[in-house]
Design a protein around this motif. Structure first.
Motif, PDB file in Angstrom:
ATOM      1  N   VAL A 216      48.649  26.040 -28.003  1.00 46.58           N
ATOM      2  CA  VAL A 216      47.924  24.895 -28.547  1.00 46.58           C
ATOM      3  C   VAL A 216      46.520  24.884 -27.944  1.00 46.58           C
ATOM      4  O   VAL A 216      46.357  24.995 -26.729  1.00 46.58           O
ATOM      5  CB  VAL A 216      48.658  23.584 -28.207  1.00 46.58           C
ATOM      6  N   THR A 217      45.513  24.757 -28.796  1.00 45.92           N
ATOM      7  CA  THR A 217      44.122  24.755 -28.310  1.00 45.92           C
ATOM      8  C   THR A 217      43.319  23.601 -28.899  1.00 45.92           C
ATOM      9  O   THR A 217      42.103  23.588 -28.807  1.00 45.92           O
ATOM     10  CB  THR A 217      43.425  26.082 -28.668  1.00 45.92           C
ATOM     11  N   THR A 218      43.985  22.634 -29.467  1.00 48.56           N
ATOM     12  CA  THR A 218      43.309  21.585 -30.208  1.00 48.56           C
ATOM     13  C   THR A 218      42.900  20.424 -29.313  1.00 48.56           C
ATOM     14  O   THR A 218      43.157  20.392 -28.115  1.00 48.56           O
ATOM     15  CB  THR A 218      44.225  21.079 -31.335  1.00 48.56           C
ATOM     16  N   HIS A 219      42.284  19.432 -29.917  1.00 47.10           N
ATOM     17  CA  HIS A 219      41.876  18.185 -29.279  1.00 47.10           C
ATOM     18  C   HIS A 219      43.106  17.462 -28.739  1.00 47.10           C
ATOM     19  O   HIS A 219      44.097  17.267 -29.445  1.00 47.10           O
ATOM     20  CB  HIS A 219      41.152  17.332 -30.322  1.00 47.10           C
ATOM     21  N   GLY A 220      43.062  17.039 -27.466  1.00 50.59           N
ATOM     22  CA  GLY A 220      44.229  16.459 -26.822  1.00 50.59           C
ATOM     23  C   GLY A 220      44.734  15.195 -27.483  1.00 50.59           C
ATOM     24  O   GLY A 220      45.944  15.028 -27.693  1.00 50.59           O
ATOM     25  N   HIS A 257      49.108  23.998 -20.280  1.00 52.04           N
ATOM     26  CA  HIS A 257      47.995  23.091 -20.006  1.00 52.04           C
ATOM     27  C   HIS A 257      48.290  21.991 -18.990  1.00 52.04           C
ATOM     28  O   HIS A 257      47.411  21.153 -18.740  1.00 52.04           O
ATOM     29  CB  HIS A 257      47.535  22.435 -21.315  1.00 52.04           C
ATOM     30  N   LEU A 258      49.475  21.967 -18.392  1.00 55.46           N
ATOM     31  CA  LEU A 258      49.810  20.908 -17.446  1.00 55.46           C
ATOM     32  C   LEU A 258      48.900  20.958 -16.230  1.00 55.46           C
ATOM     33  O   LEU A 258      48.671  22.016 -15.649  1.00 55.46           O
ATOM     34  CB  LEU A 258      51.262  21.050 -16.998  1.00 55.46           C
ATOM     35  N   LEU A 259      48.391  19.784 -15.816  1.00 51.23           N
ATOM     36  CA  LEU A 259      47.543  19.667 -14.632  1.00 51.23           C
ATOM     37  C   LEU A 259      48.307  18.988 -13.493  1.00 51.23           C
ATOM     38  O   LEU A 259      49.395  18.441 -13.696  1.00 51.23           O
ATOM     39  CB  LEU A 259      46.279  18.872 -14.971  1.00 51.23           C
ATOM     40  N   ALA A 260      47.714  18.994 -12.328  1.00 55.49           N
ATOM     41  CA  ALA A 260      48.402  18.495 -11.137  1.00 55.49           C
ATOM     42  C   ALA A 260      48.647  16.993 -11.171  1.00 55.49           C
ATOM     43  O   ALA A 260      49.517  16.493 -10.447  1.00 55.49           O
ATOM     44  CB  ALA A 260      47.601  18.861  -9.887  1.00 55.49           C
ATOM     45  N   SER A 265      45.443  19.267 -19.854  1.00 56.66           N
ATOM     46  CA  SER A 265      43.988  19.326 -19.993  1.00 56.66           C
ATOM     47  C   SER A 265      43.582  18.865 -21.389  1.00 56.66           C
ATOM     48  O   SER A 265      44.376  18.877 -22.328  1.00 56.66           O
ATOM     49  CB  SER A 265      43.487  20.750 -19.733  1.00 56.66           C
ATOM     50  N   GLY A 266      42.306  18.484 -21.513  1.00 58.17           N
ATOM     51  CA  GLY A 266      41.829  18.014 -22.809  1.00 58.17           C
ATOM     52  C   GLY A 266      40.468  17.379 -22.706  1.00 58.17           C
ATOM     53  O   GLY A 266      40.308  16.177 -22.867  1.00 58.17           O
ATOM     54  N   ALA A 267      39.472  18.228 -22.470  1.00 57.85           N
ATOM     55  CA  ALA A 267      38.101  17.720 -22.319  1.00 57.85           C
ATOM     56  C   ALA A 267      37.143  18.491 -23.244  1.00 57.85           C
ATOM     57  O   ALA A 267      36.332  19.245 -22.775  1.00 57.85           O
ATOM     58  CB  ALA A 267      37.646  17.846 -20.864  1.00 57.85           C
ATOM     59  N   GLU A 268      37.206  18.288 -24.512  1.00 56.78           N
ATOM     60  CA  GLU A 268      38.102  17.457 -25.293  1.00 56.78           C
ATOM     61  C   GLU A 268      39.347  18.257 -25.748  1.00 56.78           C
ATOM     62  O   GLU A 268      40.415  17.709 -25.947  1.00 56.78           O
ATOM     63  CB  GLU A 268      37.374  16.956 -26.557  1.00 56.78           C
ATOM     64  N   ALA A 269      39.170  19.560 -25.936  1.00 56.17           N
ATOM     65  CA  ALA A 269      40.279  20.399 -26.355  1.00 56.17           C
ATOM     66  C   ALA A 269      41.071  20.876 -25.149  1.00 56.17           C
ATOM     67  O   ALA A 269      40.549  20.975 -24.037  1.00 56.17           O
ATOM     68  CB  ALA A 269      39.760  21.601 -27.151  1.00 56.17           C
ATOM     69  N   MET A 270      42.350  21.174 -25.372  1.00 57.25           N
ATOM     70  CA  MET A 270      43.168  21.754 -24.319  1.00 57.25           C
ATOM     71  C   MET A 270      42.664  23.151 -24.003  1.00 57.25           C
ATOM     72  O   MET A 270      42.379  23.935 -24.910  1.00 57.25           O
ATOM     73  CB  MET A 270      44.628  21.808 -24.758  1.00 57.25           C
ATOM     74  N   SER A 271      42.563  23.449 -22.699  1.00 57.78           N
ATOM     75  CA  SER A 271      41.919  24.710 -22.324  1.00 57.78           C
ATOM     76  C   SER A 271      42.487  25.289 -21.037  1.00 57.78           C
ATOM     77  O   SER A 271      41.757  25.844 -20.228  1.00 57.78           O
ATOM     78  CB  SER A 271      40.410  24.503 -22.186  1.00 57.78           C
ATOM     79  N   GLY A 272      43.812  25.153 -20.835  1.00 55.95           N
ATOM     80  CA  GLY A 272      44.436  25.772 -19.688  1.00 55.95           C
ATOM     81  C   GLY A 272      44.642  24.807 -18.541  1.00 55.95           C
ATOM     82  O   GLY A 272      44.422  23.598 -18.656  1.00 55.95           O
TER      83      GLY A 272
END
Length: 677
Positions: A216-220, A257-260, A265-272
């Protein structure tokens, strides 16, 4: 609201829930802060649009006319719930006025809102109609429900831009309440038209896209609002393929894309999930709202584990603790937060990471109002039409009044959780009654203990499951749930490591002073984002400039096999129920761990940045890159693992970590000193 026929659970109605303790204090601070003072945030939150369909937003591009409706609708929904839960009628009345005005000014055929939305841009209706449904749930006023049904029957629902399909959520909520078959037919048709599209914007949340293994690489925000629709369609129709697609899509997001802080992530799109990846504050509300739907529909407690981690960490980490200012982008590693510190590619170098009462784009300002009220709304569940089971799905100090086995029952949750390692429930039926009291056992807790009247329950509580207690309950019965918080580690990209204590993410707090930002940064705002107008700041609601005033360049020097031996965990204020456990200077727990300083790891200062900005040229959305000059100070990436060893100080010292939610500036994902050894 009523449950759809194939959903495992339905929430206890909001009117039956009363938050207590720190939850209530958080909501009161909301109402005293920007929730209760939308004028402090500026345009469009200081205007009303929904109560007067002739009023048009003041934007230069007609294609953007829906933005102010979306942003104000977020605020209406959040303020209505927060005002009710906090007992602040003045705040609630502000929101109710817009709901009532919109209903009163509907067109003769029932269509609500401005005529320009009849054939396009229905996204904002999802947001606003949630508020209408909230008011219905609180009052039982059937007039509100009938008004929404008339609206959807007044004109065919458009399916243009991918977000138009969001109307499925409201249509199915109305179907659940009314049983009217044409509402289900509309929802089914709208979802089918959406899935028949082959657009780049919608490919991550169509059924085909969700079933695929493509990342998934779209807008969060868009993902969370649209991907959950497959699960909702399953709940309405029983089509398991729809549910499986949604579950698979969310598993991909967690994987990639899970963060701590518990959010993706999602600024704006998910990016790892790198240490500098950030997320919109909007996404806190939308992700947890969607996880709540998945929890209710599937009954799978892992969604509750994920939901609480976001609310306990990402939410308080993105706002000042008096709720007078928020970030647009928030990050697990942020050691500076000014009007020129945004380190994300989107709008790099602008003010999106600063704490301020409003931002040039106000979606996050409106949407953050919904986050904690939605948590409270999802704390308690029951089986659809089931008078015999109540579920404590999410923990926190609260009180509910429900009917079980034909008997009025009050249940009080006495706890400071997650700032205490357990919950005590006092169950008080009006008379002895047999029903099932179900308690979630978090997956992270490996040694849970559940007792009733001091005796262990018959069913051994298992991590990651629901513990069902079926018995005849006497007035005053006590259920004690002990949940020891393990100290665990998690590895990240770029050689990063973070620590967690139960549901709490731990961070190194970076000392700072809340310095009022007096610069007028409107001229720095890209014209593409001048949607909210210059901010008219109120003295009691300033924007802030935060710069680091303590050392932060550390690598963790822990043995992950023996974390308990290396760390010292000290709980504080355990008996002070009046202390607010999220204040910066009053964390409920402190964890001391060994660390080593990292030489030559400092803020990035530059006079030129490359900034991604949106373009809507010729009616087509795309991102364009521009070089921007100025004076920018950014949080740096982690030191490269292959050079870390030569940069580590010889001496090992001890640093003190606190819960993520107690911080403004912080380091959460550390270099791992063992990587440099």
């Amino acid at each position: 609201m009523a449950a759809l026929p194939h959903a495992r659970y339905e929430p206890v109605r909001l009117a039956q829930v009363r938050p207590r303790g720190w939850l209530l204090e958080f909501l009161r601070r909301q109402c005293a802060g920007i929730t209760g003072h939308p004028q402090a945030s500026g345009y469009p939150l200081d205007h009303t649009f929904w109560d007067d369909p002739s009023r048009l937003p003041d934007v230069a591009d007609p294609a953007m006319a829906w933005w102010p409706y979306e942003q104000t609708a977020y605020w209406v929904d959040g303020a209505l719930k927060a005002g009710f839960l906090a007992g602040d009628e003045s705040v609630r009345k502000l929101a109710v006025a817009q709901v009532e005005g919109a209903i009163a000014n509907a067109a003769p055929d029932g269509f609500i809102g401005p005529e320009m939305f009849r054939d396009r841009h229905r996204w904002a209706y999802l947001v606003f109609f949630r508020a209408v449904l909230t008011q219905y749930a609180l009052t039982g006023d059937r007039r509100l429900l009938d008004a929404l049904v008339r609206h959807y029957r007044s004109t065919p629902h458009p399916m243009g831009f991918a977000r138009d399909v969001s109307g499925v959520e409201i249509l199915l909520a109305l179907y659940a309440e009314t049983g009217e078959p044409d509402l289900l037919e509309q929802a089914t048709d709208l979802y089918a038209r959406f899935n028949a599209q082959d657009s780049e914007h919608g490919r991550d949340f169509t059924l085909t896209g969700m079933r695929s293994d493509r990342p998934v690489t779209t807008h969060g925000v868009s993902f969370n609002e649209l991907a959950k629709l497959g699960a909702l369609m399953y709940a309405a129709t029983g089509d398991r393929d729809n549910l499986d697609a949604t579950v698979h899509a969310y598993a991909k997001v967690e994987r990639d894309h899970l963060l701590a802080d518990g959010l993706h992530s999602g600024a704006e799109a998910m990016s790892g999930n790198g240490p500098l990846e950030s997320h919109e504050t909007c996404t806190i509300s939308d992700h947890t709202w969607s996880l709540g739907h998945l929890l209710q529909i599937t009954g799978d407690p892992r969604y509750a584990d994920r939901l609480e981690r976001v609310v306990f960490n990402a939410l308080p980490g993105a706002v000042t603790k008096d709720f007078t200012a928020l970030q647009y982008f928030s990050c697990t590693n942020q050691v500076v937060a000014t009007n020129a510190s945004n380190h994300n590619p989107m709008s790099r170098g602008d003010n999106r990471m600063s704490f301020r009462p409003g931002h040039p784009v106000q979606c996050c300002t409106g949407n953050v109002q919904r986050a904690l009220p939605n948590y409270v709304e999802r704390m308690w569940m029951r089986g659809p039409g089931d008078d015999d089971e109540i579920v404590a799905a999410l923990f926190g100090p609260s009180r509910i009044e429900v009917s079980l086995a034909g008997t009025p029952v009050t249940i009080e949750a006495q706890t400071r959780y997650p700032f205490e390692q357990g919950v005590t429930f006092t169950v008080t039926p009006q008379r002895p009654a047999r029903f099932t009291f179900t308690v979630r056992i978090p997956k992270w807790c490996q040694e849970p203990v559940v007792t009733v009247a001091g005796e262990p329950v018959d069913q051994t509580p298992t991590p990651g499951t629901l513990c069902r207690i079926d018995r005849e309950w006497q007035p005053g019965d006590r259920v004690e749930v002990k949940l020891p918080f393990p100290l665990t580690s998690r590895r990240w990209a770029d050689g990063g490591i973070s620590l967690e204590l139960g549901p709490l993410t731990l961070s190194l707090p970076v000392s700072t002073t809340l310095t009022v930002d007096t610069e007028d940064d409107w001229e720095q705002t890209p014209v593409e984002f001048r949607l909210s107008g210059p901010q008219h700041r109120l003295p009691e609601f300033p924007a802030y400039k935060l710069v680091p005033e303590s050392e932060w360049a550390y690598a963790l020097a822990v043995d992950e096999r023996n974390l308990a031996d290396a760390a010292e965990v000290v709980w504080t204020n355990t008996d002070d129920n009046d202390a607010f456990p999220l204040d910066v200077d009053a964390p409920a727990v402190r964890v001391s761990v060994p660390a080593r300083r990292v030489r030559d790891w400092a803020l990035v200062e530059t006079e030129r940045v490359s900034r991604l900005l949106p373009s809507f040229e010729n009616g087509r959305f795309r991102m364009v890159e521009r070089e921007v000059e100025g004076r920018f100070t950014l949080t740096p990436p982690l030191p490269a693992p292959d050079t870390l060893a030569e940069r580590l100080a010889e001496e090992t010292e001890r640093i003190e970590l606190v819960p993520y939610g107690n911080t403004l500036l912080r380091l959460t994902v550390f270099p791992a000193a063992d990587a440099g050894s």
